[in-house]
Design a protein around this motif. Sequence first.
Motif, short mmCIF file in Angstrom:
data_model
loop_
_atom_site.label_atom_id
_atom_site.label_comp_id
_atom_site.label_asym_id
_atom_site.label_seq_id
_atom_site.Cartn_x
_atom_site.Cartn_y
_atom_site.Cartn_z
N ASP A 12 0.54 -0.99 0.09
CA ASP A 12 0.36 0.35 -0.10
C ASP A 12 0.60 0.98 0.38
N ASN A 13 0.17 2.41 0.64
CA ASN A 13 0.82 3.83 0.76
C ASN A 13 2.77 3.74 1.88
N LEU A 14 3.73 3.95 1.91
CA LEU A 14 4.49 4.32 2.47
C LEU A 14 4.81 5.61 2.78
N VAL A 15 5.12 6.35 3.61
CA VAL A 15 5.54 7.65 4.83
C VAL A 15 6.34 7.90 5.32
N VAL A 16 6.92 8.22 4.80
CA VAL A 16 8.45 9.25 5.29
C VAL A 16 7.70 9.80 6.54
N GLY A 17 8.21 10.33 7.68
CA GLY A 17 7.92 11.02 8.18
C GLY A 17 6.35 11.38 8.53
N GLU A 18 5.95 10.44 9.93
CA GLU A 18 4.59 11.09 9.78
C GLU A 18 5.03 11.54 11.35
N ALA A 19 3.46 12.50 11.32
CA ALA A 19 2.81 12.93 13.08
C ALA A 19 1.75 12.39 13.37
N GLY A 20 0.95 12.70 14.60
CA GLY A 20 0.29 12.50 15.01
C GLY A 20 -0.70 13.27 15.89
N ASP A 21 -1.65 13.02 16.29
CA ASP A 21 -2.18 14.45 17.44
C ASP A 21 -1.37 14.89 18.84
N SER A 22 -0.36 13.55 18.86
CA SER A 22 0.38 14.00 20.31
C SER A 22 1.36 14.61 20.05
N ALA A 23 2.42 14.06 19.21
CA ALA A 23 3.80 13.69 18.56
C ALA A 23 4.11 14.76 17.50
N SER A 24 5.11 15.22 17.38
CA SER A 24 6.44 15.68 15.99
C SER A 24 6.67 13.94 15.30
N GLY A 25 6.42 14.18 13.82
CA GLY A 25 7.47 13.11 13.58
C GLY A 25 8.02 13.41 12.32
N THR A 26 9.27 12.28 12.41
CA THR A 26 10.55 12.53 11.29
C THR A 26 10.90 11.32 10.74
N GLY A 27 11.34 10.95 9.98
CA GLY A 27 11.56 9.96 9.12
C GLY A 27 12.59 10.43 8.21
N GLN A 28 13.53 9.00 7.54
CA GLN A 28 14.58 9.41 6.56
C GLN A 28 14.57 7.74 5.49
N TYR A 29 14.70 7.58 4.00
CA TYR A 29 14.59 6.47 3.77
C TYR A 29 15.76 6.79 2.91
N VAL A 30 17.07 6.00 2.80
CA VAL A 30 18.46 6.49 1.86
C VAL A 30 17.95 5.22 1.11
N ILE A 31 18.23 5.29 -0.16
CA ILE A 31 18.92 4.03 -1.23
C ILE A 31 19.89 4.04 -2.46
N SER A 32 19.99 3.31 -1.83
CA SER A 32 21.57 3.71 -2.94
C SER A 32 21.79 2.43 -4.40
N GLY A 33 21.03 1.64 -3.86
CA GLY A 33 20.94 0.18 -5.00
C GLY A 33 20.09 -0.58 -4.26
N GLY A 34 19.44 -1.63 -5.90
CA GLY A 34 18.49 -2.70 -4.86
C GLY A 34 16.71 -1.56 -5.58
N THR A 35 15.81 -2.12 -5.43
CA THR A 35 14.61 -1.25 -6.70
C THR A 35 13.46 -1.26 -4.67
N LEU A 36 13.33 -0.64 -4.39
CA LEU A 36 12.43 -0.49 -4.16
C LEU A 36 10.61 0.33 -4.57
N SER A 37 9.78 -1.04 -4.24
CA SER A 37 8.37 -1.06 -4.67
C SER A 37 7.06 -0.20 -4.15
N VAL A 38 6.64 0.24 -4.28
CA VAL A 38 5.46 0.99 -3.72
C VAL A 38 4.49 0.97 -4.29
N GLY A 39 3.35 -0.15 -3.99
CA GLY A 39 2.16 -0.49 -4.76
C GLY A 39 0.59 1.14 -4.84
#
Length: 265
Positions: A12-39
């Motif tokens: 399904d979905n990919l979320v990189v860095g998501e905040a909610g009701d009570s806190a901030s959110g951070t995220g990081q995705y680093v790709i240097s090779g291979g395959t990332l497939s997101v539906g």
Amino acid sequence: FNQSGGTVFIRDNLVVGEAGDSASGTGQYVISGGTLSVGGDLQVADNSGGGNAAEGLFFQTGGSVDVGGDIVIGESATILPNAYTIRGGSTTANQVQVGFGGTAPGQARLEVSNGGLLTGDVFVNGNGVLTGDGGTIDGAVTLNGGTLAPGSSPGTMNILGDLFLIDGRLQLEVGPGLFDQLIVGGNLLLGDDLLIDLIFDTAPAETGFDLTGLFDVAGDMTFGGGFSLADSLSIAGLEAGTSLLITLSDQQFTYTASAVPVPAA
């Protein structure tokens, strides 16, 4: 998360860095090779579920990213910077929304550089920035209130489809023997609400400057019915009193740099 090879499949979905009701959110995705497939969609920062800030950074230097839906950078982001950077490899998506729904100017950023390839139509919205040098966008690009800043002091951006500069800012830099350039494989439209920032690193030796040379367009260059070069263009980097005859296609006007006011004591 760091991916250097193999295949990562997300149904399904990919979320990189998501905040909610009570806190901030951070995220990081680093790709240097291979395959990332997101539906589904790939979202870089999402705080639509609450009032807190979200920060997401997606950084690609190789491999391939295949997104079945859209890439959305900075959806509803309020404070923190969010970026999708392609400096190698390839990314494919239905479309890319840069600054979708955000409120902080310049806080959503897409960069395509260094031989990186992005396949999909790109929309640069109110708080979004599209930049890059030596990368390629295989699709149409629409500037819809954001900022388009090709090059890297200076450099070249390649767009294989159409370029629609409807509303927002186009930032172009000119240095000694070098200049930012947009290479457009389709048609170019300059809309009524476009603002062009022309920045000179050094004053040109000539008394005229042809802005048309910063655009290499395979198709047609057209203008909105209300477009005026004199009203749309701002110039920086010239000494006070310097005059230049600026030309863009069949439009031209003479610009004279004024002195910067000295603040009162």
